[in-house]
Design a protein around this motif. Sequence first.
Motif, mmCIF file in Angstrom:
data_model
loop_
_atom_site.group_PDB
_atom_site.id
_atom_site.type_symbol
_atom_site.label_atom_id
_atom_site.label_comp_id
_atom_site.label_asym_id
_atom_site.label_seq_id
_atom_site.Cartn_x
_atom_site.Cartn_y
_atom_site.Cartn_z
ATOM 1 N N MET A 108 5.925 16.131 92.523
ATOM 2 C CA MET A 108 5.290 16.948 91.486
ATOM 3 C C MET A 108 4.492 16.074 90.525
ATOM 4 S SD MET A 108 8.096 19.847 90.551
ATOM 5 C CE MET A 108 8.909 20.832 91.821
ATOM 6 N N ILE A 158 7.196 27.836 83.707
ATOM 7 C CA ILE A 158 6.915 26.554 83.040
ATOM 8 C C ILE A 158 6.104 26.826 81.778
ATOM 9 C CG2 ILE A 158 6.001 24.214 83.344
ATOM 10 C CD1 ILE A 158 5.779 24.716 86.318
ATOM 11 N N PRO A 159 6.695 26.602 80.598
ATOM 12 C CA PRO A 159 5.887 26.746 79.380
ATOM 13 C C PRO A 159 4.703 25.782 79.478
ATOM 14 C CG PRO A 159 8.216 26.480 78.850
ATOM 15 C CD PRO A 159 8.067 26.180 80.321
ATOM 16 N N ASN A 217 2.060 23.086 79.066
ATOM 17 C CA ASN A 217 1.983 21.857 78.271
ATOM 18 C C ASN A 217 0.525 21.584 77.932
ATOM 19 O OD1 ASN A 217 4.807 21.167 78.488
ATOM 20 N ND2 ASN A 217 4.374 20.862 80.658
ATOM 21 N N GLY A 245 1.964 18.574 84.660
ATOM 22 C CA GLY A 245 0.518 18.739 84.481
ATOM 23 C C GLY A 245 -0.096 17.790 83.479
HETATM 24 N N1 SAH Z 1 -0.470 19.718 93.571
HETATM 25 C C1 SAH Z 1 0.909 20.087 93.652
HETATM 26 C C2 SAH Z 1 1.819 19.106 92.952
HETATM 27 C C3 SAH Z 1 1.707 19.087 91.433
HETATM 28 S S1 SAH Z 1 3.209 19.633 90.775
HETATM 29 C C4 SAH Z 1 1.091 21.500 93.133
HETATM 30 O O1 SAH Z 1 0.127 22.079 92.647
HETATM 31 O O2 SAH Z 1 2.170 22.049 93.271
HETATM 32 C C5 SAH Z 1 2.848 19.840 89.117
HETATM 33 C C6 SAH Z 1 3.196 21.238 88.621
HETATM 34 O O3 SAH Z 1 2.854 21.337 87.233
HETATM 35 C C7 SAH Z 1 2.391 22.288 89.339
HETATM 36 O O4 SAH Z 1 3.121 23.478 89.455
HETATM 37 C C8 SAH Z 1 1.250 22.482 88.375
HETATM 38 O O5 SAH Z 1 0.561 23.675 88.584
HETATM 39 C C9 SAH Z 1 1.975 22.437 87.051
HETATM 40 N N2 SAH Z 1 1.099 22.156 85.927
HETATM 41 C C10 SAH Z 1 -0.137 21.596 85.956
HETATM 42 N N3 SAH Z 1 -0.645 21.503 84.703
HETATM 43 C C11 SAH Z 1 0.295 22.006 83.875
HETATM 44 C C12 SAH Z 1 0.368 22.146 82.461
HETATM 45 N N4 SAH Z 1 -0.609 21.729 81.694
HETATM 46 N N5 SAH Z 1 1.484 22.689 81.944
HETATM 47 C C13 SAH Z 1 2.508 23.068 82.748
HETATM 48 N N6 SAH Z 1 2.511 22.935 84.075
HETATM 49 C C14 SAH Z 1 1.403 22.415 84.643
#
Ligand code: SAH
Length: 369
Positions: free
Chosen positions: A164, A295-296, A298, A342
């Motif tokens: 992740m 996921i709140p 970020n 993210g």
């Molecule tokens: N490319 C893969 C692996 C990344 S996992 C995927 O998309 O699953 C990272 C996780 O965090 C993913 O679910 C992504 O969508 C999420 N994510 C990305 N930016 C974020 C943010 N700013 N706040 C919260 N979650 C975020």
Amino acid sequence: MLKPPINLFGLDHLALRRFFEDLGERPYRANQVLQWIHQQGETDFDSMTNLSKTLRAKLRETTCLEAPSVVNEQVSADGTRKWLLRLDDGNGIEMVFIPEPGRGTLCISSQVGCALNCTFCSTALHGYNRNLTSAEIIGQIWLAHRILETAEKDDRVITNVVFMGMGEPLLNFDNVLSTLNILLNDFAYGLSRRRVTVSTAGVVPKIDELKLVCPISLAISLHAPNDELRNKLVPLNRKYPVASLIDACRRYVSGESRSRITFEYVMLAGVNDSESSARELIRVLCGVPAKVNLIPYNSVPGVNFRRSDTATIDRFRDQLLAAGIMTITRKTRGEDIDAACGQLAGKFRDRTHRSTRWQRYQHTAESMA
Ligand code: SAH
């Protein structure tokens, strides 16, 4: 001096067996060498005392053991650690360790940057450079073990590994597969399939391939219950729409009575957090063995999304729970060091020019403000 060509970090059990067979050695050497490298943390061939002196000399001449190196470590107030790692070509990637009572999760990167352009993600804004090699992915796990071995606290054991971090793992399939093999192999890390999770934005054909070759835990970054919204948030959706993704998820768990797919759903205020979005999500997930992680959001500098407020997240969660869908709100970890979901960005040369366009845009936006 010419650099030895083969980095043994990159070879999984099968590849090592072939490697030793090609050297005219017995294949069980693969077990011994895996144990030395991954269980003992040994990188000096001379210390691998159950190998013959001739074999040790041969390994010294023809192979190397090089992991990424640590440029910087940050420790969050909540104990989360983030490392900036430097690769051979000067690119930088990030890796995160999240300690919790009774478990420790290592979050690793699979690519330098990411090419998927999800609109709310910091990694996306920095563009994309290349796939990581298997040695660079496995090297992260090896390195984290070495660093945490010497840490003082009890909460340093890696019990879970999640893909992740930076990148889309299923677009670097072969190298991610070698890493999965190493993680599961009893001569290396011996983790169970439940403790290793690949997270994907939804590369449908690769989900099917993963089921065939290595059915570990799967997480889907869903984030929206319909194509109209998901096309905007996760552009990959235009290629693999929600219905085809959910079908792939059904196929992934079919015949596996106890597995569930994790659906990640980032909570964006006023975008995907309404009662009707929750109702739609319930319909989409109908009959899929699912657990939902809310996921709140970020914050990412310069990006216009806002995190849903706690009451909205709770209401969304309660709606899903009432429909019988296992749902939790993911605790935000490491936010003070930009290590949360993210927020990983690394430091690398962007080949897509997306980051340059973004900086220009930000500059214009600032000067207009
Ligand atoms: N490319 C893969 C692996 C990344 S996992 C995927 O998309 O699953 C990272 C996780 O965090 C993913 O679910 C992504 O969508 C999420 N994510 C990305 N930016 C974020 C943010 N700013 N706040 C919260 N979650 C975020």
